[in-house]
Design an enzyme around this catalytic site. Sequence first.
Site, PDB file in Angstrom:
ATOM      1  N   SER A1074      26.093 -19.515  -6.844  1.00  0.00           N
ATOM      2  CA  SER A1074      25.316 -18.958  -7.955  1.00  0.00           C
ATOM      3  C   SER A1074      24.015 -19.732  -8.123  1.00  0.00           C
ATOM      4  CB  SER A1074      26.126 -19.025  -9.251  1.00  0.00           C
ATOM      5  OG  SER A1074      26.320 -20.377  -9.637  1.00  0.00           O
ATOM      6  N   HIS A1075      23.110 -19.181  -8.925  1.00  0.00           N
ATOM      7  CA  HIS A1075      21.800 -19.809  -9.131  1.00  0.00           C
ATOM      8  C   HIS A1075      21.934 -21.233  -9.656  1.00  0.00           C
ATOM      9  CE1 HIS A1075      17.563 -20.191 -10.273  1.00  0.00           C
ATOM     10  NE2 HIS A1075      18.001 -20.702 -11.399  1.00  0.00           N
ATOM     11  N   VAL A1076      22.792 -21.418 -10.660  1.00  0.00           N
ATOM     12  CA  VAL A1076      22.889 -22.746 -11.264  1.00  0.00           C
ATOM     13  C   VAL A1076      23.493 -23.741 -10.273  1.00  0.00           C
ATOM     14  CG1 VAL A1076      25.181 -22.467 -12.340  1.00  0.00           C
ATOM     15  CG2 VAL A1076      23.493 -23.970 -13.396  1.00  0.00           C
ATOM     16  N   ARG A1079      20.707 -24.685  -7.959  1.00  0.00           N
ATOM     17  CA  ARG A1079      19.793 -25.557  -8.712  1.00  0.00           C
ATOM     18  C   ARG A1079      20.346 -26.990  -8.777  1.00  0.00           C
ATOM     19  NH1 ARG A1079      15.482 -23.447  -8.400  1.00  0.00           N
ATOM     20  NH2 ARG A1079      14.471 -22.149  -9.937  1.00  0.00           N
TER      21      ARG A1079
END
Length: 1472
Positions: A1074-1076, A1079
């Site tokens: 996922s994006h997080v 990140r």
Amino acid sequence: MSNTLGHNILHQSLLRPPVVEPQSKLNSSGILANTLFQAAGWNQSAAQTRKSPLLTKFCGNNLNVRKQKLGMGSRRPVKFIPRAVLTTDSASELAGKFNLDGNVELQVRFSAPAPGAVAQVDIQVTYSSDSLLLHWGLICDKKEKWVLPSRHPEGTKLYKNRALRTPFLKSGSNSYLKIEIDDPKTQAIEFLILDEAQNKWFKNNGENFHVNLHMKEKLIPDVSVPEDLVQIQAYLRWERKGKQMYTPEREKEEFEAARAELLEEIARGASIQDLRAKLMKKNDSNDERKPSTSGTKRIPDDLVQIQAYIRWEKAGKPNYSPDQQLREFEEARKELQIELDKGASLDEIQKKITKGEIQTKVAKQLHNKKYFSVERIQRKQRDLTQLITKYAAKPVEQQDSVKPKALTVVEMFAKAKEEQEGGHVLKKQIYKLADKELLVLATKSLGKTKVHLATDFKEPVVLHWALSRQIAGEWLEPPPTVLPPGSVSVNKAVETQLTYNSSANPPYEVQSLEIEIEDNSFMGMPFVLISGGNWIKNKGSDFYIEFSVAPKQVQKDAGDGKGTAKALLNKIAEMESEAQKSFMHRFNIAADLIDQAKNAGELGLAGMLVWMRFMATRQLTWNKNYNVKPREISKAQDRLTDSLQNVYMSHPEYRELLRMIMSTVGRGGEGDVGQRIRDEILVIQRNNECKGGMMEEWHQKLHNNTSPDDVVICQALIDHIENDFDVGVYWKTLKENGITKERLLSYDRAIHSEPNFRRDQKGGLLRDLRNYMRTLKAVHSGADLESAIANSMGYQSQGQGFMVGVQINPISGLPSGFPELLRFVLEHVEDKNVEALLGGLLDARQELRPLLFKPKDRLKDLLFLDIALDSTVRTAIERGYEELNNAPPEKFMYFIALVLENLALSSDDNEDLIYCLKGWNHALSMYKSNNDHWALYAKSVLDRTRLSLTNKAEWYQRVLQPSAEYLGSLLGVDQWAVNIFTEEIIRAGSAASLSSLLNRLDPVLRKTANLGSWQVISPVEAVGYVVVVDELLAVQNKTFGQPTILVAKSVKGEEEIPDGTVAVLTPDMPDVLSHVSVRARNGKVCFATCFDPSILADLQAREGKLLCLKPTSADIVYSELKEGELVDASSTNFKEDGSSPSLTLVRKEFSGRYAISSEEFTSDMVGAKSRNISYLKGKVPSWLGIPTSVALPFGVFEKVLSDNANQAVAEKLKVLKKKLGEGEFSALWEIRRTVLQMAAPNQLVQELKTKMQSSGMPWPGDEGERRWDQAWMAIKKVWASKWNERAYFSTRKVKLDHDYLCMAVLVQEIINADYAFVIHTTNPSSGDSSEIYAEVVKGLGETLVGAYPGRALSFICKKNDLNSPRVLGYPSKPIGLFIRRSIIFRSDSNGEDLEGYAGAGLYDSVPMDEEDKVVLDYSSDPLMVDGNFRHSILSSIAQAGSAIEKLYGSPQDIEGVIRDGKVYVVQTRPQM
């Protein structure tokens, strides 16, 4: 005639196996009971296989006595041993000697008194302790309840009003105690010994020590009592007590009580001959009353049983209780005895009753042990998809036609006083007193407490008040210094007249009073009001103002009613003063409001539910100064439930709410249904001669205004009588059901007295109260199972004086076998092992379900039955928790499936629940077939089930809580009741039970599947201070000034990680890709999911502490550091100045072309996403598909914006950007909305059409103008996503010039995927470059990259063995996205090309058509259930990843789809 009941007959046919109660029973004092004697020859382990001494000897209508001196069978004479029952003469002598614990010895000596003197008990223990206590009481008048004497040794303390505790005195290594007893009525002393410091109890074989205190009688040390005499005495006791049905444990107690009575006679001097003559004379008198069978032929028990069966068949095979079964057995014996007395032989009787098929039927029934009950049912195999309902309520726009109400005079007074005082508000509440109001306002300023009271009563009002110092609510007379002028002292209280204020500015007229208190030792102020000679209280209790500086939550203001059917709730509040007169008024008002609630939609019916539940939980007044007949209440109930039934049929989307409303309201009924409540209480009083005291007070209350409280009062009386008239049991039942003494006194016809019955009334009262309970439940308890079944199956007059003339016909059209199913449920409803009961309950609900969706005259009766079955499932599950201790996982999964089925049957939109249920069934089959993946698969189903429960809870919170808060404020409901409203609704349903079962199974699955307590997504060592937050989303834009470890309860997957954060730990389960997650890895932030609630709780408890985290690929070790150790910590990504590296973007210019083909993709025209997909064409293996692409290059957005047609849009954007630059971040939404207003230049349309068609892509405009409009809107949404919050703050964080960020748009034809995947060719969790990691979802990839809840299927694969993928986790995402043949417009910014800035995923990709959200059924998905198919697909994905990594020569982040087994890659970029 012999009346011996064979144990094998009773316990194999007529009666269910007896429930053997635990040996340690509590007597009425709450102390372990003991009589210090054992049953002769009684073997507990054989209790169910040997003849019970009571059942076999005196449960018939007569006693069969053998004349032998010795007992029968294996029973031997029992000697009366001194340590059993202790009696002494006047000289002090050893009454008992006991070994307590190893070498600890207890001696009891007793001195009987001379006339007028006191008895003395000396107790000595060879045990020395400063904390040794005697826990004791006296027995008087043969009552088991302890009497606590006023005369007791020094140092004695009262324990919970149930026992005395006296300290022993030490003497060397011993402890001793002397007790003097002067009450001549005392018959015994009972005690236990407690070492309080060690919390160690000394007991007599697990029970109480019991010493009889007969003052003048001598102990006869060695006397045997013949067993036949004991049996006769036991029979006579049983006859005196009304021939009750005893449990085996009670039989044993009665048998030994009979023996004790005979031993006492012997102790008084009677001989065995005297006892025999006396008892045989009594028994002969019984023989005169009953035909004796001694010396005559005995009816064999097997013939009696057959005759009982014939009687049962003729009666229609009813569901007999154990008492009824026993009576039927005896009636059958009588019928056969009459035949025998007429001269028929046993052979003739046998031939007569065994003709035909009867013998066969009976033999079969006996063989299967199913004479009157079935041990287990075979559940039907059903297609679970037939249970799916998809009734989702659509929002109804709330028209608030009610203007904001002006402040009342009391509210204006309160506002003025608050502004005037300006101090800290300790309490502020406005009470509704009929149509008037009372303000209570307490403030604290400069060390003084001020109390303001004000009311808009017209009549004079007197405050009757006091102060509390140590206990809240105590009444202490206030000191003279605090008394307002004119105050008068009255019996430890003060009375002060409120004074009348009138002012034009502000315009209010109230009576008010101010009290100022300087003494801070007072904790509160109790008070009541007096007006017109009447006492005015707070719902029957005193008002109370607390002075605490940290006050309890005060009543919230009503607020704006957002998220509610405000107009309806205002109407309800307006009508409440009328509704509280009686249930008749309330139910009629509710019936009148149903149409308005229905028209307001989901929120309207939610408001009705909130109101009715406030009523049901006694938060609203039930009756006020109004007499109403019970039949008028039941008629009003009937009217309301008819209205609810009609809405249920016409609006299926609201059925769940309607069921919940009905569960708060009784069934009601026309005619004399309610009137029976009045009539039948008179029958009870007449039959049992109890016309005064408590029964008369209750009678008056019932006549005045019956309520659901009467069901509780009736049950309390039954419990009281069954427990030997113990008044403590009466109060216990009332208290457990929310009825206090104050509530009894608050009724218009108050109940002041406690029940006081004679012992000879017991049988009649129990019979009549049980019959009366049925009447009460018929009106008040719609969800009572027995009442609901009777109402649906039909019943007629039963019981003398009860239900007279009542006949309810069975509901027509019920499924065949349904009555038998309900009989099974009633037969097993109290079973401790609940598995069979749960199966029966759920089968009954399944059979009933189709009828609930069809119009029917008596639909509401079926609804109440279904509600009752649902409720019984929940209580059975809770009772069955103990059954699951040490149970295998299979049983846990089975129970979970049962509760889930029950929840699905009660839900309007249950598709996800049904697919979860199918998932559990598949997990069970995997477990039974020893599939290695069963635990891994079950864990995914468990995670999905939790998500479904979370969604359910969020729905309740969204729909119900705003109405609870708004209406609760309007009606003055206690704030605590408002705060927990939704929580209590959830607790009352199956969801709470299901959640509990999931929590118990979760660690078992994690251990079996070797999942551990953590999933480490980004394994980075970190040191920081713990901060606990509810949502990562809420703090994503915050900057922490010191290194911070965030413990976030919720992480969805698309959030940014705040500056200053070195770790994020969460119980949530975002995808690893996922994006997080990306990140976190890019930013070198530790990121992990914690599955163990205890570890998570420990981390949360360390908030503010400095921790060091050391993760591995599967675990995190953490330790607490001292403050100074932060500087020495070698690993932290925290920068002291909070700065991030500065990055530079190069502004892209318009190239002069609105659209380009993939062959024209260059770094000046498009971003890396477009260039990479173009690069793959022709270079990857042929089995890998690459979609055709075109693009709108950089600069097109700016060119379109500058077009004359978009001048107004450009000017508006300029203004909005300026606001944004000044920190007005709300402008972001306005900018996005404004971008969507742009018009497309003709040249853009023509160029894009040409490029798409020449590339072989379909042109949307060919399907009509509307389709092009859809495509143009999608393009604009991609451009507008430049200004979404996440992307904007991300550029600010790295100091990128947001104006320089340019957006190209990649245009591709959508492949309607079966599955979508994301590959990282280096394992992101471990950093292992020899290992590919991938995640797969069903449908389009947006559920994977777009932070949809739940986990994807995840697997790893070694690059040197691409044909051996290993599954790490199965999917729990409930939603899949699917779409028709269409076009997708993907964002492709120049920010994605920057090293050190993860721009991917920040901006939107928008399909031209909206995706269909499909609830997924994994139990039929070949990727989950077909191992060969799964192996093939996962291997193909791994091979694609490997091929693309080799092509680029570096780790890649790849997105793709599977369609009909073929792999397509839609984009790739360097793995960050």
